[in-house]
Design an enzyme around this catalytic site. Structure first.
Site, PDB file in Angstrom:
ATOM      1  N   HIS B 202       4.965   3.780 -30.248  1.00  0.00           N
ATOM      2  CA  HIS B 202       6.293   4.002 -29.819  1.00  0.00           C
ATOM      3  C   HIS B 202       6.854   5.174 -29.805  1.00  0.00           C
ATOM      4  O   HIS B 202       7.358   5.557 -28.664  1.00  0.00           O
ATOM      5  CB  HIS B 202       7.280   3.227 -30.897  1.00  0.00           C
ATOM      6  CG  HIS B 202       7.075   1.996 -30.893  1.00  0.00           C
ATOM      7  ND1 HIS B 202       7.354   0.799 -31.784  1.00  0.00           N
ATOM      8  CD2 HIS B 202       7.149   1.079 -29.645  1.00  0.00           C
ATOM      9  CE1 HIS B 202       7.351  -0.423 -31.391  1.00  0.00           C
ATOM     10  NE2 HIS B 202       7.104  -0.325 -30.013  1.00  0.00           N
ATOM     11  N   GLU B 443     -10.860  -9.866   1.971  1.00  0.00           N
ATOM     12  CA  GLU B 443     -11.169  -8.908   3.226  1.00  0.00           C
ATOM     13  C   GLU B 443     -12.237  -9.483   4.308  1.00  0.00           C
ATOM     14  O   GLU B 443     -12.742  -8.946   5.182  1.00  0.00           O
ATOM     15  CB  GLU B 443     -11.904  -7.584   2.773  1.00  0.00           C
ATOM     16  CG  GLU B 443     -12.810  -7.703   1.851  1.00  0.00           C
ATOM     17  CD  GLU B 443     -13.205  -6.559   1.097  1.00  0.00           C
ATOM     18  OE1 GLU B 443     -12.931  -5.368   1.815  1.00  0.00           O
ATOM     19  OE2 GLU B 443     -13.737  -6.504   0.172  1.00  0.00           O
ATOM     20  N   ASP B 467     -11.053  -4.117   6.701  1.00  0.00           N
ATOM     21  CA  ASP B 467     -12.334  -4.829   6.831  1.00  0.00           C
ATOM     22  C   ASP B 467     -11.952  -6.260   7.327  1.00  0.00           C
ATOM     23  O   ASP B 467     -12.385  -6.948   8.236  1.00  0.00           O
ATOM     24  CB  ASP B 467     -13.159  -5.223   5.549  1.00  0.00           C
ATOM     25  CG  ASP B 467     -13.987  -3.822   5.473  1.00  0.00           C
ATOM     26  OD1 ASP B 467     -14.729  -3.346   6.292  1.00  0.00           O
ATOM     27  OD2 ASP B 467     -14.185  -3.980   4.155  1.00  0.00           O
ATOM     28  N   CYS B 514      -3.956  -3.285  -0.009  1.00  0.00           N
ATOM     29  CA  CYS B 514      -4.451  -1.985  -0.211  1.00  0.00           C
ATOM     30  C   CYS B 514      -5.018  -1.172   1.031  1.00  0.00           C
ATOM     31  O   CYS B 514      -5.627  -0.098   0.854  1.00  0.00           O
ATOM     32  CB  CYS B 514      -5.431  -2.077  -1.569  1.00  0.00           C
ATOM     33  SG  CYS B 514      -6.943  -2.968  -1.306  1.00  0.00           S
TER      34      CYS B 514
END
Lengths: 54, 580
Positions: B202, B443, B467, B514
């Site tokens: 914390h 892809e 791709d 991406c």
């Protein structure tokens, strides 16, 4: 509050911590007392709403 | 790597010393060291006579009361900050107030122990419970209970030192509590260095919220650092320079002014949410190639790292790194990005990039043994990488991504290997995230068409548009004869992307992009409109993209996206995309 047979009093934050309840694990809640039905409704709501995090 | 100056000379010549810790809050600062020596309180087990019991209980109550007041004061100081900050302090308060632990301490006093002995015994019981946990977060709680206990003991003994910390100090301490951090912020400290580790603690969280640069887990810091010596703290890399040389200071100043300039330029944008005008939130993450790039991504306010191209490690080393080398590299990235998530993509390597272990030179590497095909062909290399991923996952902010998936059995086969690696680590008692998320790159047209099936098998999708375009259109964009046929906005590619996003939504898994399309100015409207959850782009364009998203209206974008999907003519499409 019960997890895998291990039960604690949920009024104790340290108790709750010791359950090591990670997200998605199964917990059993036992609600007992004069305000039990109210408390159970509110707890249900809290769980349903994803603790306000969603 | 810590390297220490000659110990005998260091006090006289004040030679520069560099220490390495864990970066836990980003930012850089130069300040004077303010060393807080730990208060060593040795509590002997003290038996007390019966007539002292009520006195001991009163001392306990007094201590509890004073300490609660102290936390309450800290709470008042942060009431204008975010709710997360007060929630942390409130947790501390709840632990102190826990009626079960208080009553068991009192019971113990009644059996004839002093207040301090009773506190130590009862707290130790709980602490040991957490300490033995394999869960990193619970382990972290054991340290926090420990700090709370020490503070309570010091409060009972009225041994709390009030520190008068000069502005712009760099705090050096063994460990600190969240309340301390609030007080440090008020004293306008420049940075915080602690010996205790734990980026999930914390205190570390608070330092990050307050933007105080911080490095933790620096062994022997308070014995190596003299009060008043100059310190440069680099919260991006986790480095501290003690008594920095003039050169080092110059370099620091140059970097710092560049950072300040950035911050000025970006102004408010960095702290604003990435959301459309009608409140739809989009996650913005960064594509990176090395640990050093995390800094830039964090500086630009990313929500995480959406893609780490781990094959860069292979290409830089010109060989396959062993498990240890990989672990260190991955851990460095997940530490630096913490608490934000990091997606590490398994080696996407083919014969165009690297030859070791490949059967022969391939005529067409893009359609050859690359990505997941290579990894499953070389299970030794893949398992090494999976083990390194798992070991680096203890902070629970690491996700694994598999490249070049085209069929279901590749996912199944990879998962079997991952499970095997998990059991190996379990056997050796090495900690890792049991529920580490596994996602896939989409892809290939095959994966795009089967996305509905795959969505039930993995935790997330990331679309590699470069791709996907090349494979869908059968165009090699590096081939000058056909390069103008390479069109990421081709209706077929956009339809596939839509299918992938819909499939992900139907199984409620997150989907990101991406590839280059994610950062393309003309694509943002469409991508937001079809309901993309996350865009991952190079760090430098994060803010530009954020600005664009903030100017959009989701409902309008949704309508435009629909028109785009229904459009079969390239020229109409160009108009809709506002490209012409």
């Amino acid at each position: 509050m019960i997890r895998d047979g291990f039960s604690i009093n949920a009024k104790s934050i340290i108790g709750v911590m010791t359950l090591a309840a990670e997200q998605g694990c199964e917990l059993v809640l036992r609600i007992d007392g004069i305000d039990e039905s109210n408390a159970s409704d509110e707890l249900n709501e809290l769980f349903e709403s994803g603790f306000g995090e969603q | 790597m810590p390297f220490l100056g000659d110990k005998h000379n260091e006090s006289k010549s004040r030679e520069e010393i560099i220490l390495k810790g864990i970066p836990s809050s980003p930012g850089m600062a130069l300040g004077k060291a303010y060393v807080i020596k730990p208060e060593v309180i040795i509590i002997p087990v003290i038996q007390i006579p019966a007539d002292k019991i009520s006195h001991e209980i009163a001392r306990l109550e007094d201590g509890l009361h004073n300490m609660m007041n102290e936390i309450q004061t800290a709470l008042d100081k942060v009431k204008n900050d975010s709710q997360n900050i007060s929630a942390i302090l409130e947790t501390n308060l709840l632990i102190l107030k826990d009626e079960f632990i208080i009553s068991s301490i009192k019971e113990r006093i009644k059996t004839g122990y002093s207040a301090e002995s009773a506190v130590v015994q009862e707290y130790e019981n709980q602490i040991n419970f957490f300490k033995n946990s394999k869960d990193l977060v619970l382990k972290e709680r054991s340290f926090e209970l420990e700090h709370l206990k020490d503070k309570l003991l010091a409060t009972i003994r009225k041994k709390i030192t009030n520190h008068n910390i000069p502005e712009n100090s760099v705090i050096v301490a063994q460990a600190i509590t969240p309340t301390d951090v609030v007080n440090f912020k008020e004293s306008k400290v420049a940075g915080i260095i602690t010996e205790a580790g734990g980026i999930a603690s914390h205190s570390a969280l608070l330092a990050r919220s307050f933007g105080i640069p911080s490095v933790i887990g620096v062994r022997d810091a308070h014995s190596l650092i003299n009060i008043d010596c100059d310190i440069i703290i680099d919260g991006y890399a986790g480095l501290i320079h003690i008594c920095p040389s003039n050169e080092c200071i110059k370099e620091y100043e140059a970097r710092k002014s560049k950072e300040d300039e950035h911050k000025r330029e970006l102004g408010e944008l960095i702290n604003l949410n990435t959301e459309t005008q009608d409140g739809i939130k989009i996650k913005l993450t960064a594509n990176i190639n090395s640990p050093d790039e995390v800094k830039e991504a964090v500086l630009f306010g990313c929500d995480g790292i959406g893609l780490v191209r781990t094959e860069n490690l292979v290409m830089n080393l010109k060989r396959f790194p062993d498990e240890e080398e990989q672990y260190n590299w991955y851990k460095e990235i997940t530490d630096r990005a913490y608490p934000n998530p990091v997606v590490l993509r398994a080696f996407d390597i083919g014969s165009d990039k690297y030859l070791e272990g490949l059967p022969h030179v391939e005529l067409n590497p893009a359609l050859g043994l690359r990505g997941i095909r290579f990894l499953l062909h070389r299970e030794d290399i893949f398992s090494n990488q999976l083990r390194a991923f798992l070991r680096a996952s203890v902070n629970k902010n690491l996700k694994i991504m598999l490249p070049m998936i085209s069929s279901l059995n590749e996912i199944e086969h990879s998962k079997i290997l991952l499970e095997k690696c998990k059991s190996e680590l379990k056997e050796k008692d090495i900690p890792f995230d049991y529920k580490i998320p596994v996602g896939i790159m989409i892809e290939t047209p095959s994966a795009a068409l089967l996305a509905g099936k795959f969505a039930g098998e993995v935790d997330f999708f990331s679309i590699g548009t470069n791709d996907l375009t090349q494979y869908t259109l059968a165009v090699d964009r590096d081939n000058e004869f056909v390069t103008e046929l390479y069109d990421t906005f081709h209706p077929s590619v956009l339809k596939l992307i839509k299918n992938i996003v819909d499939s992900a939504k139907s199984k409620k898994i997150p989907v990101s992009i991406c590839g280059e399309l994610a950062g393309h100015a003309a694509a943002t409207n469409f991508l937001v409109g079809i309901g993309i959850d996350e865009l991952s782009v190079p760090p430098v364009i994060l803010l530009e993209l954020k600005k664009r998203i903030r100017s959009l209206n989701f409902k309008k974008a949704k309508k435009t996206a629909k028109d785009i999907i229904n459009c079969d003519s390239s020229s109409d499409l160009m108009k809709l995309l506002e490209l012409i």
